[in-house]
Design a protein around this motif. Structure first.
Motif, PDB file in Angstrom:
ATOM      1  N   GLU A   1      59.334  54.303  38.532  1.00  0.00           N
ATOM      2  CA  GLU A   1      59.720  55.673  38.203  1.00  0.00           C
ATOM      3  C   GLU A   1      58.998  56.638  39.135  1.00  0.00           C
ATOM      4  N   ILE A   2      59.765  57.295  40.018  1.00  0.00           N
ATOM      5  CA  ILE A   2      59.195  58.289  40.931  1.00  0.00           C
ATOM      6  C   ILE A   2      59.309  59.661  40.266  1.00  0.00           C
ATOM      7  N   PRO A   3      58.200  60.336  39.977  1.00  0.00           N
ATOM      8  CA  PRO A   3      58.278  61.627  39.275  1.00  0.00           C
ATOM      9  C   PRO A   3      58.749  62.750  40.185  1.00  0.00           C
ATOM     10  N   GLY A   4      59.467  63.691  39.597  1.00  0.00           N
ATOM     11  CA  GLY A   4      59.872  64.867  40.344  1.00  0.00           C
ATOM     12  C   GLY A   4      58.664  65.681  40.765  1.00  0.00           C
ATOM     13  N   GLY A   5      58.664  66.156  41.988  1.00  0.00           N
ATOM     14  CA  GLY A   5      57.546  66.946  42.496  1.00  0.00           C
ATOM     15  C   GLY A   5      56.568  66.152  43.326  1.00  0.00           C
ATOM     16  N   ILE A   6      56.772  64.830  43.457  1.00  0.00           N
ATOM     17  CA  ILE A   6      55.854  64.015  44.247  1.00  0.00           C
ATOM     18  C   ILE A   6      55.864  64.488  45.696  1.00  0.00           C
ATOM     19  N   GLU A   7      54.707  64.418  46.346  1.00  0.00           N
ATOM     20  CA  GLU A   7      54.584  64.880  47.731  1.00  0.00           C
ATOM     21  C   GLU A   7      54.609  63.713  48.698  1.00  0.00           C
ATOM     22  N   ASP A   8      54.940  64.016  49.929  1.00  0.00           N
ATOM     23  CA  ASP A   8      54.976  62.991  50.972  1.00  0.00           C
ATOM     24  C   ASP A   8      53.584  62.392  51.174  1.00  0.00           C
ATOM     25  N   GLY A   9      53.505  61.067  51.149  1.00  0.00           N
ATOM     26  CA  GLY A   9      52.230  60.389  51.351  1.00  0.00           C
ATOM     27  C   GLY A   9      51.493  60.058  50.068  1.00  0.00           C
ATOM     28  N   GLN A  10      51.947  60.567  48.939  1.00  0.00           N
ATOM     29  CA  GLN A  10      51.297  60.237  47.673  1.00  0.00           C
ATOM     30  C   GLN A  10      51.629  58.796  47.269  1.00  0.00           C
ATOM     31  N   ALA A  11      50.712  58.196  46.510  1.00  0.00           N
ATOM     32  CA  ALA A  11      50.885  56.807  46.077  1.00  0.00           C
ATOM     33  C   ALA A  11      51.002  56.747  44.560  1.00  0.00           C
ATOM     34  N   ILE A  12      51.836  55.832  44.098  1.00  0.00           N
ATOM     35  CA  ILE A  12      51.987  55.568  42.671  1.00  0.00           C
ATOM     36  C   ILE A  12      51.368  54.211  42.385  1.00  0.00           C
ATOM     37  N   ARG A  13      50.495  54.140  41.382  1.00  0.00           N
ATOM     38  CA  ARG A  13      49.841  52.878  41.031  1.00  0.00           C
ATOM     39  C   ARG A  13      50.503  52.261  39.816  1.00  0.00           C
TER      40      ARG A  13
ATOM     41  N   GLU B   1      63.287  72.971  54.165  1.00  0.00           N
ATOM     42  CA  GLU B   1      61.910  72.642  54.537  1.00  0.00           C
ATOM     43  C   GLU B   1      61.027  72.868  53.312  1.00  0.00           C
ATOM     44  N   ARG B   2      60.181  71.889  53.020  1.00  0.00           N
ATOM     45  CA  ARG B   2      59.331  72.014  51.846  1.00  0.00           C
ATOM     46  C   ARG B   2      58.033  72.736  52.193  1.00  0.00           C
ATOM     47  N   GLN B   3      57.659  73.675  51.343  1.00  0.00           N
ATOM     48  CA  GLN B   3      56.372  74.361  51.455  1.00  0.00           C
ATOM     49  C   GLN B   3      55.745  74.395  50.062  1.00  0.00           C
ATOM     50  N   GLY B   4      54.936  73.376  49.767  1.00  0.00           N
ATOM     51  CA  GLY B   4      54.366  73.267  48.431  1.00  0.00           C
ATOM     52  C   GLY B   4      55.463  72.962  47.426  1.00  0.00           C
ATOM     53  N   ASP B   5      55.594  73.836  46.424  1.00  0.00           N
ATOM     54  CA  ASP B   5      56.661  73.678  45.427  1.00  0.00           C
ATOM     55  C   ASP B   5      57.909  74.470  45.787  1.00  0.00           C
ATOM     56  N   ASP B   6      57.899  75.131  46.933  1.00  0.00           N
ATOM     57  CA  ASP B   6      59.044  75.948  47.348  1.00  0.00           C
ATOM     58  C   ASP B   6      59.867  75.233  48.421  1.00  0.00           C
ATOM     59  N   LEU B   7      61.137  75.634  48.492  1.00  0.00           N
ATOM     60  CA  LEU B   7      62.024  75.159  49.551  1.00  0.00           C
ATOM     61  C   LEU B   7      62.400  76.359  50.415  1.00  0.00           C
ATOM     62  N   VAL B   8      62.453  76.161  51.714  1.00  0.00           N
ATOM     63  CA  VAL B   8      62.797  77.227  52.655  1.00  0.00           C
ATOM     64  C   VAL B   8      64.084  76.831  53.386  1.00  0.00           C
TER      65      VAL B   8
ATOM     66  N   LYS C   1      57.651  71.083  39.537  1.00  0.00           N
ATOM     67  CA  LYS C   1      56.190  71.121  39.606  1.00  0.00           C
ATOM     68  C   LYS C   1      55.611  69.856  38.991  1.00  0.00           C
ATOM     69  N   LEU C   2      54.897  69.089  39.822  1.00  0.00           N
ATOM     70  CA  LEU C   2      54.359  67.803  39.388  1.00  0.00           C
ATOM     71  C   LEU C   2      53.292  67.979  38.323  1.00  0.00           C
ATOM     72  N   ARG C   3      52.465  68.991  38.452  1.00  0.00           N
ATOM     73  CA  ARG C   3      51.364  69.225  37.503  1.00  0.00           C
ATOM     74  C   ARG C   3      51.550  70.561  36.781  1.00  0.00           C
ATOM     75  N   GLY C   4      52.722  70.760  36.259  1.00  0.00           N
ATOM     76  CA  GLY C   4      52.990  72.001  35.548  1.00  0.00           C
ATOM     77  C   GLY C   4      54.409  72.010  35.022  1.00  0.00           C
ATOM     78  N   LYS C   5      54.848  73.178  34.607  1.00  0.00           N
ATOM     79  CA  LYS C   5      56.197  73.309  34.065  1.00  0.00           C
ATOM     80  C   LYS C   5      57.079  74.085  35.029  1.00  0.00           C
ATOM     81  N   GLY C   6      58.381  73.798  34.962  1.00  0.00           N
ATOM     82  CA  GLY C   6      59.334  74.539  35.769  1.00  0.00           C
ATOM     83  C   GLY C   6      59.418  74.054  37.206  1.00  0.00           C
TER      84      GLY C   6
ATOM     85  N   ASP D   1      60.425  78.037  43.939  1.00  0.00           N
ATOM     86  CA  ASP D   1      61.552  78.888  44.346  1.00  0.00           C
ATOM     87  C   ASP D   1      62.152  78.402  45.659  1.00  0.00           C
ATOM     88  N   GLN D   2      63.312  78.966  45.959  1.00  0.00           N
ATOM     89  CA  GLN D   2      63.898  78.748  47.282  1.00  0.00           C
ATOM     90  C   GLN D   2      63.827  80.061  48.042  1.00  0.00           C
ATOM     91  N   ILE D   3      63.281  79.993  49.238  1.00  0.00           N
ATOM     92  CA  ILE D   3      63.171  81.180  50.089  1.00  0.00           C
ATOM     93  C   ILE D   3      64.267  81.095  51.145  1.00  0.00           C
TER      94      ILE D   3
END
Length: 366
Positions: A226-238, A268-275, A323-328, A331-333
């Motif tokens: 199960e890959i969670p929504g909000g995971i970042e590039d390079g993160q590992a799941i154990r 393009e991803r910038q944190g939790d935002d898309l550009v 948001k991986l560690r939060g709710k919601g 934004d998209q810029i």
């Protein structure tokens, strides 16, 4: 008499930390230990002398202030030197028997066994794999099915390696204690895990015919990740316990899934935002209007005010990354790029010339 440079002997700077000094000592002691074919007893002695001083805060302070006095004739430190602890007649040529460094890593390489601290190596080894997902999958999360070849516990012996899972006998090497005592150069004594029973005190009397006593077999495993929504590039799941099985029924290792996100052409991803960028005709930029914008959720309408310049940013709320560690969601810029026509018809050119005449000498349009 001559002064010895302990820092140079260990290959560290005078500002080296205790951890750096200990690391340097371990490496050099392992390299020059006299029990190795490439070892050097004199060098080993010298390394230990240096470590005895630099690893002790008080002795190091005195050494930094006064230096050391080495008796070139006697081959050791003069009796009663200000650092203490180096008795005359020592068979090692000058360093104390009360050595306060950790011999575990050194002894384990010489005797092929395990130290008490390394019993954890009986646990199954971890496995690492790489997985590539799309940006959309990273936004909303995804369930992935994978197959991998790994060591699994033998079902015939329940991972013990013994036939029927019960055939054990007292280890003859350690007489059931699980440990053996190693002596080096007649001076140092240390206890290590028995290399034959790996600390169990028992050995297999009759090996399991299914796994030949290994307790595990290689097999193809099918897993759901199960890959969670909000995971970042390079993160590992154990995935705990999904690595290789342990020896003789010990715990299995873990599976680490290194996630890589494919580049996306539109976002393009910038944190939790898309550009994203959108090209608009210069007439729409000047007059205003509506235009359809592509989001990760689909097309939405965006209102462009009159007089919108190139580079203007608009924010579409909650159209970004989960948001991986939060709710919601983020934004998209949307960045506006005003398109200037390259080829004009005769009529278009005339209209623009008339517009240019209209604006000449006026600044109200700026």
């Amino acid at each position: 008499m001559m002064s010895k440079d302990y820092y140079k002997i260990l290959g560290v700077n005078k500002s080296a930390s205790e951890a750096e000094i200990k690391k340097a000592f371990r490496r050099l002691a392992h390299e020059h230990h006299p029990d190795k074919s490439s070892g050097n007893a004199e060098k080993f002695k010298e390394i230990n002398e240096a470590y005895q001083i630099l690893s002790n805060k008080d002795k190091r302070s005195q050494y930094d202030q006064f230096g050391s006095t080495f008796d070139t004739a006697g081959g050791g430190y003069a009796y009663g030197n200000p650092f203490g602890g180096f008795a005359q007649g020592n068979p090692f040529g000058g360093f104390s028997q009360n050595v306060d460094f950790d011999l575990g890593d050194i002894f384990s390489s010489f005797f092929g066994g395990e130290t008490r601290r390394s019993t954890r190596t009986r646990r199954g080894s971890d496995i690492q794999i790489d997985m590539e997902i799309t940006l959309r999958e990273a936004v909303f999360g995804v369930n992935k099915k994978i197959s991998l070849r790994k060591q699994a516990s033998c079902t015939a012996c329940q991972g013990t390696g013994a036939k029927n899972g019960t055939s054990f006998t007292t280890c003859k090497t350690c007489n059931g204690s699980g440990q053996i005592t190693a002596t080096i150069l007649g001076q140092f004594r240390t206890q290590t895990i028995c290399p034959d029973c790996h600390g169990n005190g028992k050995t297999i009397k009759e090996r399991c015919p299914n796994c030949s006593g290994a307790g595990s077999l290689y097999e193809e495993a099918n897993l759901s990740i199960e890959i969670p929504g909000g995971i970042e590039d390079g993160q590992a799941i154990r995935l705990s316990g999904q690595g290789n099985s342990g020896q003789q029924g010990a715990a299995s290792g873990d599976l680490y899934v290194n996630v890589h996100i494919k580049p996306d052409r539109q976002f393009e991803r910038q944190g939790d935002d898309l550009v994203s960028k959108i090209e608009v005709p210069f007439t729409l930029s000047a007059l205003g209007g509506e235009i359809e914008v592509n989001t990760i959720d689909g097309l939405v309408k965006l209102k462009i005010p009159s007089g919108t310049p190139s580079g203007k940013k608009f924010i579409l709320r909650n159209k970004g990354i989960t948001k991986l560690r939060g709710k919601g969601r983020g934004d998209q810029i949307v960045i506006v790029d005003v398109a200037v026509p390259i080829r004009l018809t005769k009529k278009q050119k005339q209209l623009l010339e008339e517009l240019d005449k209209e604006f000449k000498g006026k600044k109200s349009w700026l």
